[in-house]
Design a protein around this motif. Structure first.
Motif, PDB file in Angstrom:
ATOM      1  N   VAL A  39       0.839  -1.194   0.000  1.00 44.84           N
ATOM      2  CA  VAL A  39       0.000   0.000   0.000  1.00 44.84           C
ATOM      3  C   VAL A  39       0.877   1.249   0.000  1.00 44.84           C
ATOM      4  O   VAL A  39       0.668   2.195  -0.745  1.00 44.84           O
ATOM      5  CB  VAL A  39      -0.947   0.002   1.228  1.00 44.84           C
ATOM      6  CG1 VAL A  39      -1.755   1.298   1.293  1.00 44.84           C
ATOM      7  CG2 VAL A  39      -1.876  -1.200   1.186  1.00 44.84           C
ATOM      8  N   VAL A  40       1.897   1.238   0.863  1.00 45.57           N
ATOM      9  CA  VAL A  40       2.855   2.330   0.953  1.00 45.57           C
ATOM     10  C   VAL A  40       4.123   1.771   1.569  1.00 45.57           C
ATOM     11  O   VAL A  40       4.089   0.862   2.388  1.00 45.57           O
ATOM     12  CB  VAL A  40       2.282   3.500   1.797  1.00 45.57           C
ATOM     13  CG1 VAL A  40       1.954   3.044   3.210  1.00 45.57           C
ATOM     14  CG2 VAL A  40       3.223   4.688   1.829  1.00 45.57           C
ATOM     15  N   ASN A  41       5.274   2.286   1.130  1.00 50.67           N
ATOM     16  CA  ASN A  41       6.535   1.912   1.759  1.00 50.67           C
ATOM     17  C   ASN A  41       7.494   3.088   1.725  1.00 50.67           C
ATOM     18  O   ASN A  41       7.112   4.209   1.336  1.00 50.67           O
ATOM     19  CB  ASN A  41       7.130   0.640   1.123  1.00 50.67           C
ATOM     20  CG  ASN A  41       7.550   0.823  -0.328  1.00 50.67           C
ATOM     21  OD1 ASN A  41       7.685   1.957  -0.827  1.00 50.67           O
ATOM     22  ND2 ASN A  41       7.763  -0.277  -1.034  1.00 50.67           N
ATOM     23  N   GLY A  70     -11.661  -2.468   0.857  1.00 50.00           N
ATOM     24  CA  GLY A  70     -10.214  -2.437   0.699  1.00 50.00           C
ATOM     25  C   GLY A  70      -9.587  -1.077   0.873  1.00 50.00           C
ATOM     26  O   GLY A  70      -8.389  -0.912   0.619  1.00 50.00           O
ATOM     27  N   GLN A  71     -10.349  -0.074   1.307  1.00 55.75           N
ATOM     28  CA  GLN A  71      -9.752   1.239   1.569  1.00 55.75           C
ATOM     29  C   GLN A  71      -8.997   1.183   2.893  1.00 55.75           C
ATOM     30  O   GLN A  71      -9.551   0.795   3.921  1.00 55.75           O
ATOM     31  CB  GLN A  71     -10.815   2.328   1.642  1.00 55.75           C
ATOM     32  CG  GLN A  71     -10.216   3.705   1.980  1.00 55.75           C
ATOM     33  CD  GLN A  71     -11.251   4.794   2.117  1.00 55.75           C
ATOM     34  OE1 GLN A  71     -11.570   5.487   1.165  1.00 55.75           O
ATOM     35  NE2 GLN A  71     -11.804   4.937   3.310  1.00 55.75           N
ATOM     36  N   VAL A  72      -7.744   1.585   2.861  1.00 52.44           N
ATOM     37  CA  VAL A  72      -6.869   1.578   4.031  1.00 52.44           C
ATOM     38  C   VAL A  72      -6.734   3.001   4.554  1.00 52.44           C
ATOM     39  O   VAL A  72      -6.583   3.953   3.775  1.00 52.44           O
ATOM     40  CB  VAL A  72      -5.484   1.012   3.660  1.00 52.44           C
ATOM     41  CG1 VAL A  72      -4.532   1.085   4.843  1.00 52.44           C
ATOM     42  CG2 VAL A  72      -5.611  -0.423   3.164  1.00 52.44           C
ATOM     43  N   GLY A  96       0.852  12.909   9.258  1.00 53.87           N
ATOM     44  CA  GLY A  96      -0.468  12.951   8.667  1.00 53.87           C
ATOM     45  C   GLY A  96      -1.238  11.660   8.794  1.00 53.87           C
ATOM     46  O   GLY A  96      -0.725  10.624   9.216  1.00 53.87           O
ATOM     47  N   VAL A  97      -2.508  11.750   8.426  1.00 53.55           N
ATOM     48  CA  VAL A  97      -3.407  10.604   8.314  1.00 53.55           C
ATOM     49  C   VAL A  97      -3.834  10.535   6.853  1.00 53.55           C
ATOM     50  O   VAL A  97      -4.201  11.564   6.256  1.00 53.55           O
ATOM     51  CB  VAL A  97      -4.632  10.765   9.236  1.00 53.55           C
ATOM     52  CG1 VAL A  97      -5.635   9.643   9.021  1.00 53.55           C
ATOM     53  CG2 VAL A  97      -4.183  10.801  10.696  1.00 53.55           C
ATOM     54  N   TYR A  98      -3.774   9.321   6.284  1.00 52.82           N
ATOM     55  CA  TYR A  98      -3.958   9.165   4.841  1.00 52.82           C
ATOM     56  C   TYR A  98      -4.863   7.965   4.552  1.00 52.82           C
ATOM     57  O   TYR A  98      -5.009   7.060   5.377  1.00 52.82           O
ATOM     58  CB  TYR A  98      -2.601   8.940   4.158  1.00 52.82           C
ATOM     59  CG  TYR A  98      -1.556   9.965   4.513  1.00 52.82           C
ATOM     60  CD1 TYR A  98      -1.390  11.119   3.748  1.00 52.82           C
ATOM     61  CD2 TYR A  98      -0.730   9.787   5.626  1.00 52.82           C
ATOM     62  CE1 TYR A  98      -0.427  12.063   4.086  1.00 52.82           C
ATOM     63  CE2 TYR A  98       0.228  10.727   5.961  1.00 52.82           C
ATOM     64  CZ  TYR A  98       0.377  11.863   5.192  1.00 52.82           C
ATOM     65  OH  TYR A  98       1.326  12.802   5.525  1.00 52.82           O
ATOM     66  N   THR A  99      -5.447   7.972   3.358  1.00 55.51           N
ATOM     67  CA  THR A  99      -6.182   6.807   2.863  1.00 55.51           C
ATOM     68  C   THR A  99      -5.558   6.354   1.545  1.00 55.51           C
ATOM     69  O   THR A  99      -4.949   7.136   0.819  1.00 55.51           O
ATOM     70  CB  THR A  99      -7.671   7.101   2.626  1.00 55.51           C
ATOM     71  OG1 THR A  99      -7.804   8.167   1.682  1.00 55.51           O
ATOM     72  CG2 THR A  99      -8.373   7.465   3.916  1.00 55.51           C
ATOM     73  N   ALA A 100      -5.731   5.073   1.262  1.00 53.23           N
ATOM     74  CA  ALA A 100      -5.282   4.509  -0.008  1.00 53.23           C
ATOM     75  C   ALA A 100      -6.181   3.333  -0.336  1.00 53.23           C
ATOM     76  O   ALA A 100      -6.675   2.636   0.549  1.00 53.23           O
ATOM     77  CB  ALA A 100      -3.829   4.063   0.066  1.00 53.23           C
ATOM     78  N   GLY A 109      -2.090   6.895  -5.538  1.00 57.50           N
ATOM     79  CA  GLY A 109      -3.453   6.782  -5.039  1.00 57.50           C
ATOM     80  C   GLY A 109      -3.626   7.068  -3.572  1.00 57.50           C
ATOM     81  O   GLY A 109      -4.624   6.665  -2.978  1.00 57.50           O
ATOM     82  N   ILE A 110      -2.668   7.737  -2.950  1.00 54.06           N
ATOM     83  CA  ILE A 110      -2.781   8.076  -1.528  1.00 54.06           C
ATOM     84  C   ILE A 110      -3.389   9.470  -1.406  1.00 54.06           C
ATOM     85  O   ILE A 110      -2.985  10.398  -2.102  1.00 54.06           O
ATOM     86  CB  ILE A 110      -1.409   8.006  -0.846  1.00 54.06           C
ATOM     87  CG1 ILE A 110      -0.884   6.575  -0.884  1.00 54.06           C
ATOM     88  CG2 ILE A 110      -1.492   8.502   0.597  1.00 54.06           C
ATOM     89  CD1 ILE A 110       0.503   6.416  -0.307  1.00 54.06           C
ATOM     90  N   ARG A 111      -4.369   9.621  -0.517  1.00 51.89           N
ATOM     91  CA  ARG A 111      -5.045  10.895  -0.309  1.00 51.89           C
ATOM     92  C   ARG A 111      -4.894  11.340   1.136  1.00 51.89           C
ATOM     93  O   ARG A 111      -4.842  10.520   2.048  1.00 51.89           O
ATOM     94  CB  ARG A 111      -6.542  10.774  -0.657  1.00 51.89           C
ATOM     95  CG  ARG A 111      -6.810  10.458  -2.121  1.00 51.89           C
ATOM     96  CD  ARG A 111      -6.473  11.643  -3.012  1.00 51.89           C
ATOM     97  NE  ARG A 111      -6.804  11.395  -4.402  1.00 51.89           N
ATOM     98  CZ  ARG A 111      -5.975  10.911  -5.303  1.00 51.89           C
ATOM     99  NH1 ARG A 111      -4.739  10.586  -4.941  1.00 51.89           N
ATOM    100  NH2 ARG A 111      -6.347  10.721  -6.552  1.00 51.89           N
ATOM    101  N   ILE A 112      -4.825  12.632   1.350  1.00 48.09           N
ATOM    102  CA  ILE A 112      -4.674  13.206   2.686  1.00 48.09           C
ATOM    103  C   ILE A 112      -6.024  13.283   3.373  1.00 48.09           C
ATOM    104  O   ILE A 112      -6.984  13.823   2.822  1.00 48.09           O
ATOM    105  CB  ILE A 112      -4.070  14.620   2.605  1.00 48.09           C
ATOM    106  CG1 ILE A 112      -2.693  14.584   1.951  1.00 48.09           C
ATOM    107  CG2 ILE A 112      -3.982  15.252   3.996  1.00 48.09           C
ATOM    108  CD1 ILE A 112      -2.171  15.963   1.590  1.00 48.09           C
ATOM    109  N   VAL A 113      -6.104  12.752   4.590  1.00 48.53           N
ATOM    110  CA  VAL A 113      -7.236  13.030   5.468  1.00 48.53           C
ATOM    111  C   VAL A 113      -6.936  14.315   6.236  1.00 48.53           C
ATOM    112  O   VAL A 113      -7.755  15.225   6.306  1.00 48.53           O
ATOM    113  CB  VAL A 113      -7.491  11.855   6.429  1.00 48.53           C
ATOM    114  CG1 VAL A 113      -8.592  12.198   7.425  1.00 48.53           C
ATOM    115  CG2 VAL A 113      -7.851  10.591   5.648  1.00 48.53           C
TER     116      VAL A 113
END
Length: 548
Positions: A39-41, A70-72, A96-100, A109-113
């Motif tokens: 998802v992210v690294n 499947g939204q993380v 930050g807090v993020y969704t992917a 595809g990562i978005r900022i909350v």
């Protein structure tokens, strides 16, 4: 537990054990064929609400939450790269807090909350306050894209005398996905309940204008409702409780679920003295419910347990497991005397940690080396040589069916190689500290067990001597599956991990298993070269989650 490029304690312990010839216990249980999607690294650039002069790469992660689609959602830090390797960077990190959704990391595809660069705190905010920090792991509603997070911020309201108030709150992002602009955050709870214009944020059933002092732990979202733990003060005495607030409608007041001083069900003369951060979910009939752990005395409970109630009518609390009740599969008269606070709940099933018996063992823990500098200094002052902490010898992971009230023992110590299910942190706010801490409670050692449940399966963390692992069990099987542990090749999780690395740390949270998808944090380390890597990963275990 935060996973970072330096979070390699498990691998260090394993390497030391091998060097001195300590036996590593057999891995018992079937091994999984889990395949992990990144998802992210540490190779992913963090999105920024305000573009930075230097490119920030992610380098540190807390356990993610995931919904059935499947939204993380995850909390992470990012820094520019340095010559020393990934994630080093100069200056303060981006927080930050993020969704992917899926493998959105490298695909952008990562978005900022919310982050600490330029995201404004939602109303009430008359000062233009921005977020500073996010003190706990964010959580996800299983059946929607709603996520919840705590946030520390600049003061949000200025009083008529010039006093500025409101530096902490519970925030929801209701709906939205990662393919479009995220909807705005809304405030679920705030510390401004003593301001007449915002009295709907005050503590219910207390004197008008009683405000919350802090919101320890992680809030749980369900649709547009925030369910959270809140601390407050009455006549100089600290109180606590579990509360909810429906953010739809703007000014709906906070409602009470349980608070200090309320009678404990089926325990005559006993009252709640503590309550843990809750977990809320919607069952198959569409009924929204909440579970929480509550006790007369948090440190040495004589009454209390795990309770469930409806969000629409929280006047009736039902015990799912209680202090003094029989431990399943144990000899008659063997009763629970401790429960963990972290409950995973998916609408019908709840997983929890429990202990029994009086026998304890001592585990040694050193003060944290990473995190809040004031907290680290206070810990070193109190425990210059580390702390020796008593741990129950007899402990286990359990599952309870809220429909039938049947409790099932999933795993226990002294069986299948397991030696412990508890993980320790030192957290709280040191006296005189001006920094933001996990909560406003005094610093102390806290233990947690980590489980996550879905409709027909569950995962949990466990220790087998020096080996730390993630294990799974299907509801229809007695087989415990070894999903991932610290003897495994780091590249089996992420091909970008260093050659020769082992998995060094694993994290899973109570909202980390939804549908057939489990989301984890993992860190990898080559102990010989000190090359390290970390990220967040998802495995889909299939329709039945029986084979992994």
């Amino acid at each position: 537990m935060r996973i970072s490029k330096n979070g390699a304690r498990s691998a260090s312990v394993l390497k030391a054990a091998l060097m001195i010839g300590v036996a590593i216990p057999a891995m018992g249980g079937a091994a999984s064929g889990a395949t992990w999607q990144m998802v992210v690294n540490n190779g992913v650039v963090a999105p920024q609400s305000v573009t930075q002069p230097k490119t920030p790469y992610f380098f540190s992660y807390n356990q993610p939450a995931i919904n059935t689609a499947g939204q993380v959602v995850f909390r992470a830090r990012a820094k520019p790269l340095t010559l020393e390797g990934q994630g080093g960077g100069g200056g303060e990190p981006v927080r930050g807090v993020y969704t992917a959704l899926g493998t959105g990391g490298l695909a952008g595809g990562i978005r900022i909350v919310a982050d600490n660069l330029g995201v404004l705190v939602p109303q009430p905010n008359t000062t233009g306050a921005q977020f500073i920090e996010f003190p706990s792991t964010p959580r996800a509603d299983a059946l929607s894209a709603t996520v919840a997070t705590r946030g520390q911020s600049q003061p949000v309201v200025t009083l008529s005398d010039g006093t500025k108030v409101g530096t902490s709150g519970v925030y929801l992002r209701v709906g939205g996905d990662t393919t479009e602009a995220a909807p705005a955050l809304v405030t679920g709870a705030s510390l401004v309940g003593n301001v007449p214009a915002y009295s709907y944020f005050s503590v219910p059933t207390e004197a008008p204008g009683t405000k919350f002092d802090q919101f320890p732990g992680s809030p749980s979202p369900v649709a547009g409702i925030a369910v959270f733990k809140g601390n407050y003060t009455v006549d100089g005495v600290g109180k606590t409780g579990v509360f909810l607030r429906n953010t739809k409608g703007g000014t709906q007041p906070v409602k009470l679920i349980v608070k200090s001083g309320m009678p404990i069900p089926d325990a005559p003369g006993k009252v709640f003295g503590s309550a843990a951060p809750p977990s809320a979910a919607t069952n198959t009939l569409g009924v929204k419910k909440v579970v929480f752990a509550g006790f007369d005395n948090e440190e040495a409970p004589t009454a209390g347990g795990i309770y469930i109630t409806k969000l629409a009518d929280a006047t009736y609390l039902r015990a799912l497991a209680a202090i003094g009740t029989q431990v399943p599969t144990m000899p008659a008269g063997t009763t629970f005397n401790k429960f963990g606070e972290g409950l995973s709940f998916e609408g019908r099933f709840v997983t929890f940690w429990g202990a029994w018996g009086s026998e304890t063992k001592i585990v040694h823990k050193d003060c944290p080396a990473d995190g809040n500098k004031d907290l680290i200094a206070y810990c070193l002052q109190q425990y210059p040589s580390g702390a020796d902490l008593p741990v129950p010898v007899n402990q286990g992971i359990f599952l309870v069916d809220v429909q039938t009230s049947v409790i099932t023992l999933i795993a226990k110590t002294n069986a299948d190689g397991f030696t412990d299910f508890l993980y320790w942190t030192y957290s709280g706010k040191p006296p005189g500290s001006s920094g933001e801490a996990e909560d406003a409670e005094p610093p102390r050692w806290r233990s947690s067990a980590f489980t996550a449940v879905t409709t027909n399966s569950m995962v949990f963390k466990g220790q087998k001597g020096a080996v730390d692992g993630l294990y799974a069990r299907n509801a229809n099987s007695s087989t415990i599956i070894r999903v991932l542990d610290t003897t495994m090749d780091g590249r089996s999780v992420d091909p970008a991990a260093p050659i020769g690395s082992l998995v060094s740390a694993i994290g899973v949270e109570r909202d980390g298993f939804r549908g057939s998808k489990v989301a984890i944090t993992a860190s990898m380390l080559n102990a010989a070269t000190t090359a390290s890597w970390a990220g967040i990963y998802v495995h889909d275990c299939g329709a039945t989650c029986s084979s992994w």
